[in-house]
Design an enzyme around this catalytic site. Structure first.
Site, PDB file in Angstrom:
ATOM      1  N   SER A   1      29.267  47.970  87.190  1.00 25.97           N
ATOM      2  CA  SER A   1      28.761  49.097  86.392  1.00 25.97           C
ATOM      3  C   SER A   1      29.341  50.434  86.839  1.00 25.97           C
ATOM      4  O   SER A   1      29.397  50.742  88.035  1.00 25.97           O
ATOM      5  CB  SER A   1      27.232  49.168  86.495  1.00 25.97           C
ATOM      6  OG  SER A   1      26.773  50.332  85.832  1.00 25.97           O
ATOM      7  N   LYS A   2      29.738  51.239  85.866  1.00 26.18           N
ATOM      8  CA  LYS A   2      30.256  52.585  86.146  1.00 26.18           C
ATOM      9  C   LYS A   2      29.135  53.628  86.100  1.00 26.18           C
ATOM     10  O   LYS A   2      29.387  54.815  86.335  1.00 26.18           O
ATOM     11  CB  LYS A   2      31.318  52.982  85.109  1.00 26.18           C
ATOM     12  CG  LYS A   2      32.487  52.023  85.018  1.00 26.18           C
ATOM     13  CD  LYS A   2      33.353  52.101  86.253  1.00 26.18           C
ATOM     14  CE  LYS A   2      34.496  51.102  86.177  1.00 26.18           C
ATOM     15  NZ  LYS A   2      35.000  50.721  87.490  1.00 26.18           N
TER      16      LYS A   2
ATOM     17  N   GLY B   1      31.386  43.337  63.940  1.00 27.63           N
ATOM     18  CA  GLY B   1      30.407  42.835  64.903  1.00 27.63           C
ATOM     19  C   GLY B   1      28.997  43.023  64.373  1.00 27.63           C
ATOM     20  O   GLY B   1      28.738  43.939  63.568  1.00 27.63           O
TER      21      GLY B   1
ATOM     22  N   GLY C   1      24.281  43.235  69.618  1.00 25.17           N
ATOM     23  CA  GLY C   1      23.466  44.352  70.094  1.00 25.17           C
ATOM     24  C   GLY C   1      24.154  45.701  69.971  1.00 25.17           C
ATOM     25  O   GLY C   1      23.520  46.692  69.584  1.00 25.17           O
ATOM     26  N   ALA C   2      25.444  45.750  70.270  1.00 29.62           N
ATOM     27  CA  ALA C   2      26.149  47.037  70.234  1.00 29.62           C
ATOM     28  C   ALA C   2      26.238  47.556  68.799  1.00 29.62           C
ATOM     29  O   ALA C   2      26.001  48.747  68.532  1.00 29.62           O
ATOM     30  CB  ALA C   2      27.543  46.886  70.839  1.00 29.62           C
TER      31      ALA C   2
ATOM     32  N   ASN D   1      31.469  40.690  60.046  1.00 33.06           N
ATOM     33  CA  ASN D   1      31.186  39.826  61.203  1.00 33.06           C
ATOM     34  C   ASN D   1      31.665  38.405  60.950  1.00 33.06           C
ATOM     35  O   ASN D   1      31.650  37.923  59.830  1.00 33.06           O
ATOM     36  CB  ASN D   1      29.680  39.819  61.504  1.00 33.06           C
ATOM     37  CG  ASN D   1      29.400  39.236  62.874  1.00 33.06           C
ATOM     38  OD1 ASN D   1      30.028  39.651  63.867  1.00 33.06           O
ATOM     39  ND2 ASN D   1      28.497  38.291  62.959  1.00 33.06           N
TER      40      ASN D   1
ATOM     41  N   LYS E   1      18.546  44.223  77.464  1.00 36.88           N
ATOM     42  CA  LYS E   1      18.212  45.279  76.494  1.00 36.88           C
ATOM     43  C   LYS E   1      17.066  44.880  75.554  1.00 36.88           C
ATOM     44  O   LYS E   1      16.273  45.722  75.160  1.00 36.88           O
ATOM     45  CB  LYS E   1      19.452  45.656  75.669  1.00 36.88           C
ATOM     46  CG  LYS E   1      20.459  46.504  76.442  1.00 36.88           C
ATOM     47  CD  LYS E   1      21.592  46.980  75.560  1.00 36.88           C
ATOM     48  CE  LYS E   1      22.652  47.687  76.390  1.00 36.88           C
ATOM     49  NZ  LYS E   1      23.757  48.218  75.610  1.00 36.88           N
TER      50      LYS E   1
END
Ligand code: NDP
Length: 272
Positions: A15-16, A127, A130-131, A151, A66
């Site tokens: 993670s950033k 897509g 979730g995003a 999609n 999430k």
């Protein structure tokens, strides 16, 4: 004592977020610390509760928690409620506020950093995971002329179209449904780039001045961005800007201050 925040996910070492939020807090002189927590796959709720009992003020939530986070909250922002997914928690008194900052981050990156107004534009969003779900409402709120969801699995795109139909002009199909059309903004919100694969989009959708955006990022252009370039797209961008902008939106929710994002985007790009 410093105010305490963290990102929780599994895995988490990549993670950033600690780098980004540490840069934000230094830039804005906030007395806070930001850590990374490896959430047990069968113990997310207990890990959140422990952090909260220790005085934690807020969490970023990442894969795979999430949707679980969505079930923990006592209050939701409108955008999180409509996305049905949460990436930011804020703890206040006995309450847990849930927000979803992904869409605001994407919109800000496209409009401000990439200087591309969304109003009146034709947008293709690939897509339906979730995003994609998290960015549909914020994109529609900018009033594009149409938002097309494409999609691989058609029924998921259709379900999103139905869910968001009252918020703007939205339509749906599979990757080949729009092979005779082109778009001003083409966004890859599939995870195909994670597998080094192409999402299966026909080559004709790109125009010279289209903005082609991949939510994923890495040290070189993703296969999808290379494909876009080979088929005439001159403007490409990866998801680093979105990542920093969604973090800035979380930071604003917690601290009430908007950090400058451009230096942090540059810092991140130099490290990827
Ligand atoms: P999900 O697992 O929820 O959804 C994956 C989506 O990708 C589905 O629509 C799936 O289609 C599609 N897909 C997967 N593989 C392929 C393939 N080979 N060809 C075509 N379509 C495919 O993932 P998320 O929505 O959570 O994440 C998507 C991407 O967005 C990831 O790369 C993630 O890293 C990135 N992301 C970036 C952010 C940032 O800040 N920059 C924030 C959030 C996410 P199907 O329904 O047919 O299975």
């Amino acid at each position: 004592m410093l105010d305490s925040y963290a990102v929780i996910g599994n895995p988490i070492s990549h993670s950033k977020s600690p780098l980004i939020h540490t840069a934000f807090s230094q830039q804005t002189n906030q007395s806070m610390q930001y850590d990374a927590i490896l959430g047990p796959l069968d113990g997310f709720q207990a890990a959140v509760e422990k952090f909260r009992q220790q005085g934690g003020k807020g969490l970023n939530v990442t894969v795979p928690f999430k949707l679980e986070a969505y079930r923990l909250i006592t209050h939701l922002t409108e955008r999180a409620s409509i996305a049905q997914a949460v990436n930011t928690l804020k703890f206040e008194n006995n309450e847990i506020l849930g927000d979803n900052t992904d869409g605001a981050g994407l919109v800000r990156d496209i409009e401000w950093n990439l200087d591309t107004p969304i109003a009146g534009k034709r947008i293709l969003l690939m897509g339906a995971g979730g995003a994609a779900r998290g960015v549909i409402l914020p994109l529609l709120q900018q009033k594009p002329s149409v938002l097309v969801i494409a999609n691989r699995t058609l029924h998921k795109a259709r379900a999103l179209q139905q869910q968001f139909t009252s918020y703007g002009n939205i339509t749906s199909g599979n990757m080949m449904s729009f092979s005779n059309e082109n778009f001003d903004i083409i966004i890859n919100a599939t995870s195909a780039s994670l597998q080094d694969a192409l999402p299966g989009l026909p080559a004709h959708v790109f125009m010279d001045n289209s903005l082609t955006y991949d939510m994923m990022y890495r040290h070189e252009p993703t296969p999808f961005l290379k494909f876009a370039q080979q088929n005439g797209a001159q403007r490409i961008a990866d998801g680093v800007g979105m990542l920093v902008e969604q973090a800035a939106e979380s930071f604003f929710l917690w601290r009430g201050i908007r950090p400058q994002t451009k230096p942090v985007i540059a810092l991140l790009k130099s490290q990827i």
